[in-house]
Design an enzyme around this catalytic site. Structure first.
Site, PDB file in Angstrom:
ATOM      1  N   ASP A   1       5.503   1.407 -20.482  1.00 35.69           N
ATOM      2  CA  ASP A   1       5.427   1.938 -19.191  1.00 35.69           C
ATOM      3  C   ASP A   1       5.225   3.442 -19.201  1.00 35.69           C
ATOM      4  O   ASP A   1       5.948   4.291 -19.754  1.00 35.69           O
ATOM      5  CB  ASP A   1       6.958   1.914 -18.499  1.00 35.69           C
TER       6      ASP A   1
ATOM      7  N   ARG B   1       4.570   5.381 -16.284  1.00 41.18           N
ATOM      8  CA  ARG B   1       4.654   5.871 -14.924  1.00 41.18           C
ATOM      9  C   ARG B   1       5.697   7.192 -14.903  1.00 41.18           C
ATOM     10  O   ARG B   1       6.783   7.094 -15.749  1.00 41.18           O
ATOM     11  CB  ARG B   1       5.140   4.774 -14.004  1.00 41.18           C
TER      12      ARG B   1
END
EC number: 4.1.99.12
Length: 553
Positions: free
Chosen positions: A465, A467
């Site tokens: 991830d 983000r």
């Protein structure tokens, strides 16, 4: 009807609102039903009514609801309820976490949310964006040292060179500092500078950008020595003189010999927010220190001449009393302070859920446009129902059954419409938890071969991830949101929105239908990525995998 004492914040939050209870493990048809809470007048108690639910032994044994008022026996089948819409809830062959799950049912009367949704560890995650990564000094400490003409060590990410550079402000360099750099570095001393200064000094790139074959596309210009005050140009004194001349705003192209012993580097505008390299980090630190935008940098080598990695860098930093900071921490530091988006337009937008105002925001870093759907008036900005949704083309647009993204988007918009006030921020550029559409489809192929969503990313050499939620937080701030009830199952999103002057006063879980296609995906998010699906026994139903990864597709 049984009487309970709503001492748990979860019960207090749900009083007076119908909820859906699903027994953990293999869900049976008999387990589906509803539980209604209603407050008792002039009392701290509430009444609970079970409808259409086969009471499980674990209800009483595990104390899923606080208080001793529950008196149902293990085999009681309460009257069926016609108000439960089966398509809104997990099916009979679904598998859910072993903990019990409580899902608020939203009505026009209002919205209540679960308060104790994450562990204290999750609540603390990234609340202070200035707090350094464990084992590193803070960026503010490094800035103070840069202001005082001291050297600091800056370390980049393992996915890049995973090396440390000695860095200091070019305008404050001394022969002694240069001697230290030459002694412990590679000997290739660079000076990172802004494009306008390189153009002013007529220092073109060594090779055109599209012809640059250096692994990380570091933008080297022609090398130089200062003409005045130097001899061969190679001594520490001579190199310090060249660096000082490069940093001076009064220098001219004719002040330098070409080639030379100092390697100017072109800084990419936007700094570490655009390119997470030492070139950008060094200039960013100089500017944050209030000094001219030029910095000395040189890679640190080990005693055997190899590049020094983090364990050796820590020993070196302690021995030489130097601060050591990470580029990742510098990125977080800047994201908290820099304006990342600009509002570009707004319009009324009728949706299938109802009318909203659509706000378009443009990222000043990469030009990507994001959108915020606003229902009702934000007013004082307190207690606003909020969903920060990551772009998922396959799920949001085409209804892919591999994930629950489209279902979460629709559920969030429905909740906002029924609440009459709320914001959904749609962040583009988050496809596949940040890996992009093409890589996401490649990961799907690996999942078909047996990997889960985490393993597939790792096999592709991609982050689980990647983000960032700083842009989402700044959009919410611009819209006037100050505190929110956050619709999410993701602890990382909770932490990622903290530290921007926003507070999160509660969580609304988004429990979507489980299918044969997304069952493993959802279970992986729970066990390996720390997702929370509701509340059990007043505590979060939460597990974090050994790799510590957290995310929401």
């Amino acid at each position: 009807m049984a009487s309970i004492s709503p001492t748990s914040s979860s019960v207090a939050a749900l009083r007076g609102h119908p909820v859906q209870f699903v027994k953990g493990g293999a869900v049976s048809k008999e387990a589906k039903g509803s539980i209604s809470f209603s407050p008792v007048a002039n009392s701290n108690n509430a009444n609970v009514k079970f409808t259409g639910l086969r009471v499980a032994a674990s209800l009483k044994r595990d104390g899923a609801f606080p208080g001793d008022g529950y008196s149902g026996n293990d085999n009681t089948v309460l009257p069926k309820s016609t108000s439960v819409r089966g398509q809104d809830y997990p099916t009979a062959d679904s598998v859910l976490p072993t903990e019990s799950i409580i899902v608020p049912e939203i009505s026009n009367a209002g919205l209540k949310c679960v308060a104790d949704m994450f562990s204290d560890e999750d609540k603390d995650t990234e609340q202070d964006l200035d707090s350094p990564t464990e084992g590193f000094s803070s960026i503010s400490e490094a800035i103070k040292d840069i202001q005082q003409g001291k050297l600091v060590i800056v370390v980049d990410d393992e996915s890049r060179e995973n090396e440390g550079d000695l860095i200091m402000a070019a305008s404050l360099v001394t022969p002694e500092a240069m001697a230290f750099v030459v002694r412990y570095g590679t000997g290739i001393v660079c000076v990172s500078m802004k494009e306008e200064d390189l153009e002013r000094l007529n220092l073109p790139l060594m090779v055109a950008t599209k012809e640059n074959e250096e692994k990380l596309c570091t933008a080297f210009t022609v090398t130089v020595d200062a003409k005045e005050g130097t001899t061969t140009g190679v001594s520490a004194k001579d190199r310090a003189k060249t660096v000082m001349t490069l940093a001076s705003p009064d220098s001219k192209p004719e002040d330098f010999n070409r080639p030379g012993h100092i390697f100017p580097l072109k800084y990419r505008e936007g700094g570490v927010l655009k390119r997470a390299g030492h070139t950008e980090a060094s200039v960013d630190l100089a500017m944050l220190a209030g000094l001219p935008p030029a910095a000395v940098l040189c890679e640190i080598v080990d005693e055997d001449g190899s590049m020094a990695r983090l364990p050796k860098l820590r020993v070196f930093a302690e021995r030489e009393n130097l601060k050591i900071v990470s580029i990742a921490d510098l990125i977080r530091y800047r994201r908290k302070r820099d304006r990342l988006v600009e509002r570009s337009s707004v319009a009324r937008l009728p949706l299938r859920w109802g009318n909203v105002r659509a706000y378009c925001y443009r990222s000043v870093i990469d030009g990507i446009e994001h959108i915020a759907m606003v229902k009702g008036e934000i007013g004082d900005g307190q207690g606003v129902l909020v969903r920060v949704h990551s772009e998922c083309l396959t799920g949001d647009i085409f209804g892919s059954a591999r994930c629950d993204c489209g279902d979460q988007l629709a559920m969030a918009m429905e909740m906002i419409e029924k609440a009459g006030r709320g914001v959904l921020v749609y962040l583009r550029g988050h496809e596949g938890r940040g890996i992009g559409l093409g890589h996401k489809l490649r990961a799907y192929n690996l999942q078909d071969d047996g990997r889960d969503t985490v393993e597939a990313n790792e096999d592709l050499g991609l982050p689980v991830d990647s983000r960032e939620y700083g842009i989402g937080a700044q959009i919410l701030r611009d819209l006037g949101v100050r505190s929110m009830k956050l619709m999410t199952n993701n602890p990382a999103k909770y932490g990622g929105l903290k530290g921007y002057g926003l507070s999160i006063v509660g969580r609304v879980p988004l429990v979507t239908p489980i299918t044969s296609e997304n069952r493993r995906y959802l279970e992986t998010k729970r066990t390996k990525m720390g997702h929370v699906y509701g509340l059990a026994n007043g505590q979060a139903s939460h597990q974090t995998g050994s790799n510590g990864a957290k995310g929401e597709h």
